[in-house]
Design an enzyme around this catalytic site. Structure first.
Site, PDB file in Angstrom:
ATOM      1  N   SER A 208       1.168  -7.786   9.184  1.00 46.94           N
ATOM      2  CA  SER A 208       1.124  -7.085  10.464  1.00 46.94           C
ATOM      3  C   SER A 208      -0.282  -7.104  11.038  1.00 46.94           C
ATOM      4  O   SER A 208      -1.266  -7.264  10.323  1.00 46.94           O
ATOM      5  CB  SER A 208       1.583  -5.629  10.291  1.00 46.94           C
ATOM      6  N   ASP A 280      -1.643   0.441  -3.673  1.00 46.66           N
ATOM      7  CA  ASP A 280      -1.036   0.323  -5.000  1.00 46.66           C
ATOM      8  C   ASP A 280      -0.084   1.490  -5.206  1.00 46.66           C
ATOM      9  O   ASP A 280      -0.487   2.573  -5.626  1.00 46.66           O
ATOM     10  CB  ASP A 280      -2.131   0.329  -6.079  1.00 46.66           C
ATOM     11  N   ASP A 283       3.473   0.744 -10.530  1.00 43.76           N
ATOM     12  CA  ASP A 283       2.862   0.170 -11.719  1.00 43.76           C
ATOM     13  C   ASP A 283       3.930  -0.212 -12.725  1.00 43.76           C
ATOM     14  O   ASP A 283       4.957   0.476 -12.862  1.00 43.76           O
ATOM     15  CB  ASP A 283       1.871   1.160 -12.351  1.00 43.76           C
TER      16      ASP A 283
END
Length: 718
Positions: A208, A280, A283
């Site tokens: 984007s 992030d 995990d």
């Protein structure tokens, strides 16, 4: 035109049989004046029978671009109308997506959906959607009910316009809406099975661009906003453009098909866009097996296990059942067991069910304070927020649910994490005030092209050293982001039309950085073919327009070249907008250009083949010469291509929804949904905007009744 809500108030007073009410507030003369004004206003509003907007009903007014303008008597009816509208435009797709979100797609449509069902069921989407539905506020739960009701009402009234094979999903339940949201947002955008497996699929890599321009940088003295997500042109990634008008809201924007609120939007006072940020949000923990469980903090813990029966439709129509054993650790579900390596998945936000209501309230906000009040709930798991408003504020927020870690930098948390200790198991996320944010920077502009927040503007306004090292990576700034920043920084006053023109820029920042050195190397050290190639590149305009000659050759050279090793000066954070640069090995670069020239001449018969002959914009039956290209080349106007059968390439992703907004009075806006605003086979709007896209144009946004009336294609009263 007089606001619908105001007319409703006056009409209710006028028709009230409660004489005590009217006599209390109006003497007879005032009442006669009010009656006269009301009569005139109603006569004006109802003068055109084909566009009667009943004050006690809900209507969908479709414009000539297939954009629904919903005028609803209340919020619940707005949601119902939005469900209806999405079905009219994307009914087959919407029902197929909801079937997948249930984890029953293989039961409905066969073996090809089996892996999709396994993924959805393993990560617990259907079960969690039911708990999320119960956790909604009573008011918003009623809105989800209304959206589902709108979907079902359309299907009941128009069964002939829906494919028979997707009718198995009916009736749609509000839990399906939440399941679809989870599948799209958390288990496609935040994390996908491809990312866990370590594979890379171009079509699974959303991107984007986003800009916010302050009055000091704007030619009009008004703040401006540019929204420009880049997603695949199919499946769950499709955007849907709409206007929602009801008491308390008048917002225009777009959302992904099947989502019941606008995800990118603006109103008379403010607007925002999202970009995919360097976030992030998940995990993968490697578990150490022991006995019948796994080791954690020196003890052996048992897995939580349940067995789900998968049903798979066979070619003869019968169903075959297959068990799916889902195991979970303290980290989350086990998503991979290969070669003795067991991975458990942990994803942010699964305990925060208020995403849709937050987006809804963002669209209802009237100022920065109200907008940030909604943002501070932190229900949205990821995405940069780029914001501008009528008051002249611009803001960049590195939004997301960022886990609080005890150790490790961003790179560390991109790898597989040891799952045998609670030291690596995050349980909290950073509050809003911890997130990288800048309001009204000195530069007067903000940009994000999926780069880390540290390069959102220059001079640098957000410093990486002030945040945990795991918050976001510290480089590099890629060529598309550099191109984005260059256009903003080099123009002292940007007009609305210039912003639109910049949006469509196909200039390759990579070429500006290295082309002169490449031409020189080929002229001095190259073969006869390399020198001919250098001549073509010297005459090239460094753009990827349909008639650009040399763009194909340069893009082929860039693909053949190892760009990570190509530069004599690598990227560095001291010169983030002008590095990398220079050729590290001119002789190797010239040899690679010769190899690229051989490839291009063999495939297309000439070195200076126009870009639009090789690269095509294709959607449905529309096939046009392309302009724009890969972001890796530093092109701001992103179009991604895949090989086609004739040796060329066709579009499959890139610029999808575009909106340019200036917060003048009234708001000025233009937009485009590249592939059109519908996928239903009977719709005239399937691919109808691609010609405008090829011509680097946007369509006008119609938000008031006068403009909608002038461009009315269809009307539906609910």
């Amino acid at each position: 035109m007089f606001a619908i809500s105001q007319l409703n108030v006056i009409k209710d007073i006028f028709h009230s049989g409660n004489r005590r009410y009217t006599s209390k507030f109006f003497h007879k003369k005032s009442f006669r004046i009010l009656a006269f004004i009301l009569s005139a206003l109603l006569a004006l509003a109802w003068a055109t029978p084909s566009l009667t907007v009943s004050l006690r009903t809900t209507e969908i007014l479709w414009d000539t671009y297939g954009v629904p303008h919903i005028y609803a008597k209340d919020a619940a009816n707005a949601f119902k109308a939005f469900g209806w509208a999405q079905m009219q435009s994307h009914g087959n797709l919407l029902l197929r997506l909801y079937g997948q979100a249930r984890g029953r797609a293989a039961e409905y449509w066969g073996e090809e959906y089996l892996e999709s069902d396994r993924w959805v069921l393993t990560v617990g989407v259907p079960e969690r959607s039911r708990s999320w539905y119960k956790a909604q506020t009573p008011t918003f739960r009623s809105y989800l009910d209304a959206f589902a009701a709108g979907v079902n009402a359309y299907a009941k009234e128009h069964p002939d316009l829906i494919d028979d094979e997707v009718k198995a999903v009916l009736p749609v339940k509000p839990e399906d809406v939440l399941a679809h949201l989870q599948r799209v947002l958390y288990f496609t955008f935040v994390v996908s099975p491809e990312r866990i497996a370590g594979t890379t699929e171009k079509e699974q890599k959303p991107g984007s661009n986003g800009w916010a321009i302050a009055p000091k940088k704007s030619a009009s003295g008004k703040a401006m906003l540019l929204a420009n997500p880049h997603l695949p042109w199919a499946d769950l990634f499709l955007w849907y453009e709409a206007q929602i008008n009801a008491p308390g809201i008048d917002a225009y924007g777009a959302t992904l098909v099947g989502v019941p609120v606008l995800a990118i939007a603006f109103n008379d006072n403010l607007g925002w866009t999202h970009t995919v940020n360097t976030h992030d949000g998940w995990d993968a923990y490697e578990l150490k097996l022991a006995g019948k469980g796994y080791r954690f903090d020196g003890q052996i813990r048992p897995f939580q296990t349940k067995t789900i029966s998968l049903k798979i439709k066979q070619k003869d129509g019968t169903l075959r059942e297959q068990p799916l054993v889902v195991k979970s650790s303290v980290h989350g579900p086990v998503v991979s067991e290969k070669d003795g390596k067991v991975l458990a998945l942990r994803v942010v936000g699964l305990d925060r069910p208020g995403v849709l209501e937050q987006w809804w309230d963002m669209a209802r906000a009237k100022n920065l304070s109200e907008f940030e009040t909604a943002l501070k709930r932190l229900q949205l798991p990821m995405f940069t927020v780029m914001y501008a408003d009528r008051a002249g504020n611009i803001m960049h927020l590195f939004n997301g649910q960022v886990p609080v870690h005890q150790e490790g930098d961003f790179e560390y948390w991109q790898g597989t994490i040891p799952g045998n200790t609670s030291k690596t198991l995050w349980t909290k996320i950073h509050p809003y005030q911890d997130l990288p944010r800048v309001l009204n920077p000195k530069s007067g502009w903000l940009q994000n092209a999926n780069d880390p927040p540290w390069t959102t503007t220059f001079p640098v306004a957000i410093k990486a050293d002030n945040y945990p090292s795991y918050m976001a990576p510290q480089g590099p700034m890629d060529f598309r982001a550099q191109r984005s920043a260059r256009m903003l920084a080099e123009d002292p006053k940007i007009s609305f039309d210039e912003m639109v023109e910049y949006k469509h820029s196909t200039r390759m920042e990579l070429a500006d950085r290295i082309l002169d050195d490449l031409i020189s190397a080929a002229q001095k050290q190259g073969s006869e073919l390399a020198q001919r190639a250098a001549k073509v590149l010297a005459a090239w305009d460094r753009q990827a327009n349909a008639d650009s000659r040399g763009a194909v050759l340069f893009a082929t050279w860039a693909e053949e070249m190892d760009l990570e090793q190509a530069f004599s000066q690598p990227w560095n954070d001291k010169s983030p907008r002008t590095t990398p640069k220079g050729l590290a090995n001119p002789t190797s670069a010239a040899a690679t250009l010769e190899a690229a020239a051989v490839k291009v001449e063999k495939a297309y018969g000439k070195l200076d083949v126009p870009w639009g002959e090789v690269f095509r914009l294709k959607y449905g039956n529309v096939d046009l010469p392309a302009n724009g290209g890969y972001g890796e080349l530093g092109i701001f106007r992103v179009v991604d291509f895949v090989p086609n059968s004739d040796g060329g390439f066709q579009s499959f992703a890139g610029d999808s929804y575009i909106a340019a907004i200036e917060f003048s009075n009234p708001v000025r806006a233009m937009a485009l949904t590249s592939y059109g605003n519908a996928t239903q086979p009977n719709s005239p709007h399937k691919g109808d905007q691609l010609q405008m896209f090829a011509q680097q144009q946007l369509h006008p946004v119609w938000r008031n009744m006068k403009d909608i009336k002038a461009h009315l294609a269809e009307r539906k009263e609910l």
